[in-house]
Motif scaffolding. Structure first.
Motif, PDB file in Angstrom:
ATOM      1  N   TYR A  41       0.839  -1.202   0.000  1.00 20.89           N
ATOM      2  CA  TYR A  41       0.000   0.000   0.000  1.00 20.89           C
ATOM      3  C   TYR A  41       0.873   1.251   0.000  1.00 20.89           C
ATOM      4  O   TYR A  41       0.663   2.167  -0.792  1.00 20.89           O
ATOM      5  CB  TYR A  41      -0.937  -0.016   1.219  1.00 20.89           C
ATOM      6  CG  TYR A  41      -1.844   1.186   1.285  1.00 20.89           C
ATOM      7  CD1 TYR A  41      -3.028   1.224   0.567  1.00 20.89           C
ATOM      8  CD2 TYR A  41      -1.512   2.297   2.048  1.00 20.89           C
ATOM      9  CE1 TYR A  41      -3.866   2.329   0.620  1.00 20.89           C
ATOM     10  CE2 TYR A  41      -2.343   3.405   2.102  1.00 20.89           C
ATOM     11  CZ  TYR A  41      -3.505   3.415   1.386  1.00 20.89           C
ATOM     12  OH  TYR A  41      -4.317   4.519   1.429  1.00 20.89           O
ATOM     13  N   LEU A  42       1.855   1.282   0.882  1.00 18.08           N
ATOM     14  CA  LEU A  42       2.743   2.453   0.960  1.00 18.08           C
ATOM     15  C   LEU A  42       3.583   2.606  -0.306  1.00 18.08           C
ATOM     16  O   LEU A  42       3.844   3.721  -0.757  1.00 18.08           O
ATOM     17  CB  LEU A  42       3.656   2.344   2.180  1.00 18.08           C
ATOM     18  CG  LEU A  42       2.951   2.516   3.529  1.00 18.08           C
ATOM     19  CD1 LEU A  42       3.867   2.090   4.660  1.00 18.08           C
ATOM     20  CD2 LEU A  42       2.480   3.953   3.707  1.00 18.08           C
ATOM     21  N   SER A  43       3.993   1.494  -0.880  1.00 17.31           N
ATOM     22  CA  SER A  43       4.794   1.529  -2.097  1.00 17.31           C
ATOM     23  C   SER A  43       3.996   2.084  -3.276  1.00 17.31           C
ATOM     24  O   SER A  43       4.503   2.865  -4.070  1.00 17.31           O
ATOM     25  CB  SER A  43       5.284   0.117  -2.418  1.00 17.31           C
ATOM     26  OG  SER A  43       5.964   0.078  -3.638  1.00 17.31           O
ATOM     27  N   GLU A  44       2.748   1.669  -3.369  1.00 19.99           N
ATOM     28  CA  GLU A  44       1.906   2.085  -4.493  1.00 19.99           C
ATOM     29  C   GLU A  44       1.344   3.494  -4.340  1.00 19.99           C
ATOM     30  O   GLU A  44       1.287   4.246  -5.297  1.00 19.99           O
ATOM     31  CB  GLU A  44       0.741   1.100  -4.671  1.00 19.99           C
ATOM     32  CG  GLU A  44       1.175  -0.259  -5.158  1.00 19.99           C
ATOM     33  CD  GLU A  44       1.786  -0.216  -6.551  1.00 19.99           C
ATOM     34  OE1 GLU A  44       1.134   0.279  -7.473  1.00 19.99           O
ATOM     35  OE2 GLU A  44       2.928  -0.692  -6.693  1.00 19.99           O
ATOM     36  N   LEU A  45       0.911   3.853  -3.130  1.00 21.62           N
ATOM     37  CA  LEU A  45       0.205   5.116  -2.951  1.00 21.62           C
ATOM     38  C   LEU A  45       1.011   6.206  -2.257  1.00 21.62           C
ATOM     39  O   LEU A  45       0.554   7.333  -2.158  1.00 21.62           O
ATOM     40  CB  LEU A  45      -1.107   4.867  -2.211  1.00 21.62           C
ATOM     41  CG  LEU A  45      -2.064   3.956  -2.982  1.00 21.62           C
ATOM     42  CD1 LEU A  45      -3.272   3.598  -2.152  1.00 21.62           C
ATOM     43  CD2 LEU A  45      -2.495   4.604  -4.287  1.00 21.62           C
ATOM     44  N   ILE A  90       3.140  10.825   9.422  1.00 21.50           N
ATOM     45  CA  ILE A  90       3.087  10.331   8.051  1.00 21.50           C
ATOM     46  C   ILE A  90       4.013   9.116   7.973  1.00 21.50           C
ATOM     47  O   ILE A  90       5.161   9.175   8.403  1.00 21.50           O
ATOM     48  CB  ILE A  90       3.550  11.415   7.045  1.00 21.50           C
ATOM     49  CG1 ILE A  90       2.632  12.638   7.103  1.00 21.50           C
ATOM     50  CG2 ILE A  90       3.644  10.846   5.633  1.00 21.50           C
ATOM     51  CD1 ILE A  90       1.237  12.405   6.570  1.00 21.50           C
ATOM     52  N   ILE A  91       3.500   8.028   7.414  1.00 24.38           N
ATOM     53  CA  ILE A  91       4.249   6.782   7.296  1.00 24.38           C
ATOM     54  C   ILE A  91       4.753   6.666   5.860  1.00 24.38           C
ATOM     55  O   ILE A  91       3.989   6.835   4.913  1.00 24.38           O
ATOM     56  CB  ILE A  91       3.365   5.550   7.603  1.00 24.38           C
ATOM     57  CG1 ILE A  91       2.508   5.753   8.836  1.00 24.38           C
ATOM     58  CG2 ILE A  91       4.203   4.283   7.655  1.00 24.38           C
ATOM     59  CD1 ILE A  91       3.239   6.012  10.094  1.00 24.38           C
ATOM     60  N   SER A  92       6.040   6.345   5.712  1.00 16.84           N
ATOM     61  CA  SER A  92       6.642   6.159   4.389  1.00 16.84           C
ATOM     62  C   SER A  92       7.427   4.857   4.367  1.00 16.84           C
ATOM     63  O   SER A  92       8.046   4.481   5.370  1.00 16.84           O
ATOM     64  CB  SER A  92       7.608   7.303   4.056  1.00 16.84           C
ATOM     65  OG  SER A  92       6.957   8.543   4.092  1.00 16.84           O
ATOM     66  N   ILE A  93       7.418   4.203   3.226  1.00 18.35           N
ATOM     67  CA  ILE A  93       8.227   2.996   3.055  1.00 18.35           C
ATOM     68  C   ILE A  93       9.681   3.409   2.823  1.00 18.35           C
ATOM     69  O   ILE A  93       9.942   4.435   2.183  1.00 18.35           O
ATOM     70  CB  ILE A  93       7.681   2.115   1.900  1.00 18.35           C
ATOM     71  CG1 ILE A  93       8.375   0.756   1.879  1.00 18.35           C
ATOM     72  CG2 ILE A  93       7.791   2.840   0.569  1.00 18.35           C
ATOM     73  CD1 ILE A  93       7.714  -0.238   0.935  1.00 18.35           C
ATOM     74  N   THR A  94      10.604   2.644   3.348  1.00 24.04           N
ATOM     75  CA  THR A  94      12.028   2.923   3.163  1.00 24.04           C
ATOM     76  C   THR A  94      12.574   2.050   2.027  1.00 24.04           C
ATOM     77  O   THR A  94      11.882   1.149   1.529  1.00 24.04           O
ATOM     78  CB  THR A  94      12.820   2.597   4.445  1.00 24.04           C
ATOM     79  OG1 THR A  94      12.719   1.188   4.695  1.00 24.04           O
ATOM     80  CG2 THR A  94      12.311   3.399   5.635  1.00 24.04           C
ATOM     81  N   ASP A  95      13.810   2.306   1.642  1.00 31.04           N
ATOM     82  CA  ASP A  95      14.448   1.465   0.627  1.00 31.04           C
ATOM     83  C   ASP A  95      14.529   0.016   1.100  1.00 31.04           C
ATOM     84  O   ASP A  95      14.332  -0.914   0.315  1.00 31.04           O
ATOM     85  CB  ASP A  95      15.846   1.991   0.290  1.00 31.04           C
ATOM     86  CG  ASP A  95      15.801   3.303  -0.486  1.00 31.04           C
ATOM     87  OD1 ASP A  95      14.745   3.609  -1.084  1.00 31.04           O
ATOM     88  OD2 ASP A  95      16.818   4.022  -0.504  1.00 31.04           O
TER      89      ASP A  95
END
Length: 156
Positions: A41-45, A90-95
């Motif tokens: 979800y985080l990767s796509e949006l 705010i939540i973000s995906i990391t590498d």
């Protein structure tokens, strides 16, 4: 003739068996099926709040918070202050989260390829069509049940 309940039981059994198989194969790569839903979800949006994730995935807010806590501990997501609401993050995906997700999706694809190789092209097409019909009927039943509950709530 096969009874409807027999077909339903076989479908439920298959779902659970495949779910466990896919989860086990993904977990070997470090990202369970459940965790992959959040990362995907985080990767796509892109970056968002926990409440957005809970709403989109139909999870309880507490479930999302606990999952994000674990993903943050593992370095797969980061929390940053929300510039519009200082109480929110705010939540973000990391590498590392992207790499983990990609690594886990590979065995998922592999299990699916192997499983569905049991069917030829026509059988897969038929199954896809039949599952679509069952999905539509499930939506109808759900909407009908919701309408009944709303009428009962209004009457109370």
């Amino acid at each position: 003739m096969t009874e409807k309940i027999q077909v339903a039981e076989r479908l439920f059994e298959l779902y659970h068996r495949v779910h466990r198989l896919v989860n086990a194969s993904m977990s070997e790569e470090g990202v369970s099926l459940a965790r992959s839903k959040f990362l995907f979800y985080l990767s796509e949006l892109g970056p968002c709040r926990c409440a957005d994730i809970a709403s989109a995935l139909s999870f309880a807010p507490r479930t999302v918070t606990e999952a994000i806590d674990g993903l943050e501990r593992d370095g797969m997501v980061i929390r940053e202050p929300d510039p519009e609401d200082r109480r929110a993050k705010i939540i973000s995906i990391t590498d590392l989260g992207r790499a983990g997700l990609e690594a886990a999706l590979q065995p998922r694809r592999q299990v699916i390829e192997e499983l569905f190789s049991a069917l030829d092209d026509g059988e897969r097409t038929d199954l896809y069509r039949l599952l679509g019909r069952l999905g539509e009927k499930a939506c109808e039943i759900g909407a009908s049940r919701m309408a009944v509950h709303e009428r009962q709530s209004e009457a109370a």
